[in-house]
Design an enzyme around this catalytic site. Structure first.
Site, short mmCIF file in Angstrom:
data_model
loop_
_atom_site.label_atom_id
_atom_site.label_comp_id
_atom_site.label_asym_id
_atom_site.label_seq_id
_atom_site.Cartn_x
_atom_site.Cartn_y
_atom_site.Cartn_z
N SER A 19 -9.00 0.85 -5.23
CA SER A 19 -7.68 0.70 -4.61
C SER A 19 -6.61 0.89 -5.67
O SER A 19 -6.49 0.10 -6.62
CB SER A 19 -7.55 -0.69 -3.99
OG SER A 19 -6.22 -0.85 -3.54
N HIS A 44 -8.51 4.69 -2.40
CA HIS A 44 -7.97 3.83 -1.35
C HIS A 44 -6.49 3.58 -1.66
O HIS A 44 -6.14 3.11 -2.74
CB HIS A 44 -8.74 2.50 -1.30
CG HIS A 44 -8.31 1.59 -0.19
ND1 HIS A 44 -8.78 1.70 1.10
CD2 HIS A 44 -7.45 0.54 -0.18
CE1 HIS A 44 -8.23 0.77 1.85
NE2 HIS A 44 -7.42 0.05 1.10
N ASP A 46 -2.98 1.80 -0.45
CA ASP A 46 -2.40 0.73 0.37
C ASP A 46 -0.90 0.95 0.56
O ASP A 46 -0.13 0.87 -0.40
CB ASP A 46 -2.62 -0.62 -0.33
CG ASP A 46 -4.07 -1.03 -0.31
OD1 ASP A 46 -4.67 -1.05 0.79
OD2 ASP A 46 -4.63 -1.31 -1.39
N MET A 48 2.39 -0.59 2.30
CA MET A 48 2.89 -1.86 2.89
C MET A 48 4.39 -1.74 3.14
O MET A 48 5.11 -1.16 2.33
CB MET A 48 2.65 -3.00 1.91
CG MET A 48 1.22 -3.13 1.45
SD MET A 48 1.07 -4.46 0.26
CE MET A 48 -0.66 -4.31 -0.19
N HIS A 77 -4.58 3.21 3.91
CA HIS A 77 -4.60 1.95 4.66
C HIS A 77 -3.16 1.57 4.95
O HIS A 77 -2.44 1.11 4.05
CB HIS A 77 -5.32 0.90 3.80
CG HIS A 77 -5.35 -0.47 4.38
ND1 HIS A 77 -5.73 -1.57 3.64
CD2 HIS A 77 -5.08 -0.93 5.63
CE1 HIS A 77 -5.67 -2.65 4.41
NE2 HIS A 77 -5.28 -2.29 5.61
N MET A 79 -0.49 -0.77 6.19
CA MET A 79 -0.16 -2.15 6.57
C MET A 79 1.30 -2.16 6.97
O MET A 79 2.17 -2.71 6.27
CB MET A 79 -0.45 -3.09 5.38
CG MET A 79 -1.93 -3.36 5.20
SD MET A 79 -2.33 -3.93 3.55
CE MET A 79 -2.51 -2.36 2.73
N MET A 148 -10.92 -6.65 6.73
CA MET A 148 -10.16 -7.28 5.64
C MET A 148 -10.90 -8.55 5.22
O MET A 148 -11.11 -9.45 6.04
CB MET A 148 -8.74 -7.63 6.09
CG MET A 148 -7.84 -6.43 6.35
SD MET A 148 -7.76 -5.23 5.01
CE MET A 148 -7.22 -6.25 3.63
N ASP A 186 -12.56 -4.58 2.47
CA ASP A 186 -11.35 -4.47 1.65
C ASP A 186 -10.84 -5.84 1.24
O ASP A 186 -10.35 -6.60 2.08
CB ASP A 186 -10.28 -3.71 2.43
CG ASP A 186 -9.06 -3.38 1.59
OD1 ASP A 186 -9.09 -3.63 0.37
OD2 ASP A 186 -8.08 -2.87 2.17
C1 DX5 Z 1 -4.89 -5.83 0.25
C2 DX5 Z 1 -5.23 -4.36 0.10
C3 DX5 Z 1 -6.44 -4.12 -0.71
C4 DX5 Z 1 -6.30 -4.52 -2.15
C5 DX5 Z 1 -7.65 -4.89 -2.66
O1 DX5 Z 1 -3.87 -5.95 1.17
O2 DX5 Z 1 -5.47 -3.80 1.38
O3 DX5 Z 1 -6.85 -2.77 -0.62
O4 DX5 Z 1 -5.75 -3.51 -2.95
O5 DX5 Z 1 -7.49 -5.41 -3.93
P1 DX5 Z 1 -8.57 -6.35 -4.62
O6 DX5 Z 1 -9.83 -5.52 -4.72
O7 DX5 Z 1 -7.95 -6.65 -5.93
O8 DX5 Z 1 -8.76 -7.53 -3.74
ZN ZN Z 2 -6.43 -1.79 1.50
#
Ligand code: DX5
Ligand code: ZN
Length: 229
Positions: A19, A44, A46, A48, A77, A79, A148, A186
Site C-alpha cells: 500500500s 495498492h 488508497d 480518501m 481502493h 474510500m 477491511m 487490507d
Molecule cells: C487503510 C488503507 C490500507 C492501509 C493499510 O484505510 O485502506 O490500505 O494503507 O496499511 P497498513 O498495512 O499499514 O495497515
Molecule cells: Zn486500502
C-alpha cells in the site's frame, strides 16, 4: 519515457499488494521503482476524501504520475462517498482494479457494471462491521472483495482478529455461488498473520507499514511471498 509491460502474469496464487499510503511521498518515484523491482504483484492505492473516512490521502495528480512509473497492476481502493462520480476518471488514470465501499454505494450493482464497462476489474470493500452475507445477491458480479481488517482511513493500525471468520464466511459464499471472486485483506497485515489469512481463503494481501517501514522492503515482500506460497 520508459514503458513497462503491465499486467504481467500472476504466477503464484497469493498476491502481495504493497500500500503506497505508507511510502515516502517525497521519494515516491524511488519507492515505486523499489516495488517494481520486488516480488510484489500489485500496487495498492488508497484514495480518501475526508468524508467517508476521517483522513485525506492523495488524489488524481499523484496517481497519474505514479502510474507512469508503476509496472504492476494498479489496485485502487476508493474510500470516498458517491464513487460513481469518478469511475471514468480512475479508468483514464490507469486503474486496473477499482474498489468501492459497500457502505458508500446506494446502487452497488449499477456501480459494478459501470466499473466493468470502463474495462476495469470491479471490487467491493467491506468495513469491519459489515457482514459478508450482504453480498449474497451480487457476489457473481464482483471480481474482488476487499475485507477491511482495520477501520479504513489510516495505515499502521492493529489487525482485527474477527477478520479470519469473515474470510472463511466469504470463501464459503463464493464457493456456494460458483463465483470467480478474489478475497483481499487490507489493514494490519504482517508476517504474523499472512499465512493464516491465506489458509482461511485470502488471495491478495495488502501491506503498507509492514513493507515500507521495514529496513529492507524488497526483502520484506519476498518474505511475505515465501510465507504465502
Ligand atoms: C487503510 C488503507 C490500507 C492501509 C493499510 O484505510 O485502506 O490500505 O494503507 O496499511 P497498513 O498495512 O499499514 O495497515
Ligand atoms: Zn486500502
Amino acid at each position: 519515457m520508459l514503458t513497462f509491460a503491465k499486467n504481467l502474469p500472476e504466477m503464484s496464487r497469493t498476491l502481495i499488494a504493497p500500500s503506497v499510503l505508507a511510502a515516502d511521498f517525497a521519494n515516491l518515484q524511488r519507492d515505486v521503482e523499489m516495488i517494481n523491482r520486488s516480488e510484489a504483484d500489485w500496487f495498492h492505492i488508497d484514495i480518501m476524501d475526508g468524508v467517508f473516512v476521517p483522513n485525506i490521502s492523495f488524489g488524481m495528480p499523484v496517481l497519474r504520475d505514479l502510474a507512469k512509473h508503476a509496472n504492476k497492476t494498479i489496485d485502487v481502493h476508493l474510500m470516498i462517498v458517491d464513487p460513481d462520480r469518478y469511475i471514468k476518471t480512475f479508468a483514464d488514470l490507469g486503474s486496473d482494479v477499482l474498489t468501492v465501499h459497500y457502505e458508500a454505494c446506494t446502487h452497488l450493482h449499477r456501480t459494478l457494471q459501470a466499473i466493468k464497462a470502463e474495462g476495469m476489474q470491479a471490487g467491493v470493500a467491506l468495513n469491519p462491521h459489515t457482514s459478508v452475507a450482504l453480498l449474497e445477491d451480487v457476489i457473481q458480479d464482483i471480481d474482488l472483495v476487499c475485507l477491511m481488517s482495520v477501520n479504513p482511513g489510516f495505515g499502521g493500525q492493529k489487525f482485527i482478529e474477527n477478520t479470519y471468520e469473515k474470510v472463511r464466511a466469504l470463501k464459503a459464499l463464493i464457493e456456494r455461488k460458483g463465483a470467480n471472486t478474489k478475497i483481499e485483506i487490507d489493514g494490519g497485515v504482517t508476517d504474523q498473520n499472512a499465512a493464516a489469512l491465506v489458509e482461511a481463503g485470502a488471495d491478495v494481501l495488502v501491506a503498507g507499514s509492514f513493507v515500507f517501514k521495514s529496513e529492507d522492503p524488497i526483502a520484506t515482500v519476498a518474505n511475505l511471498k515465501a510465507l504465502t506460497a
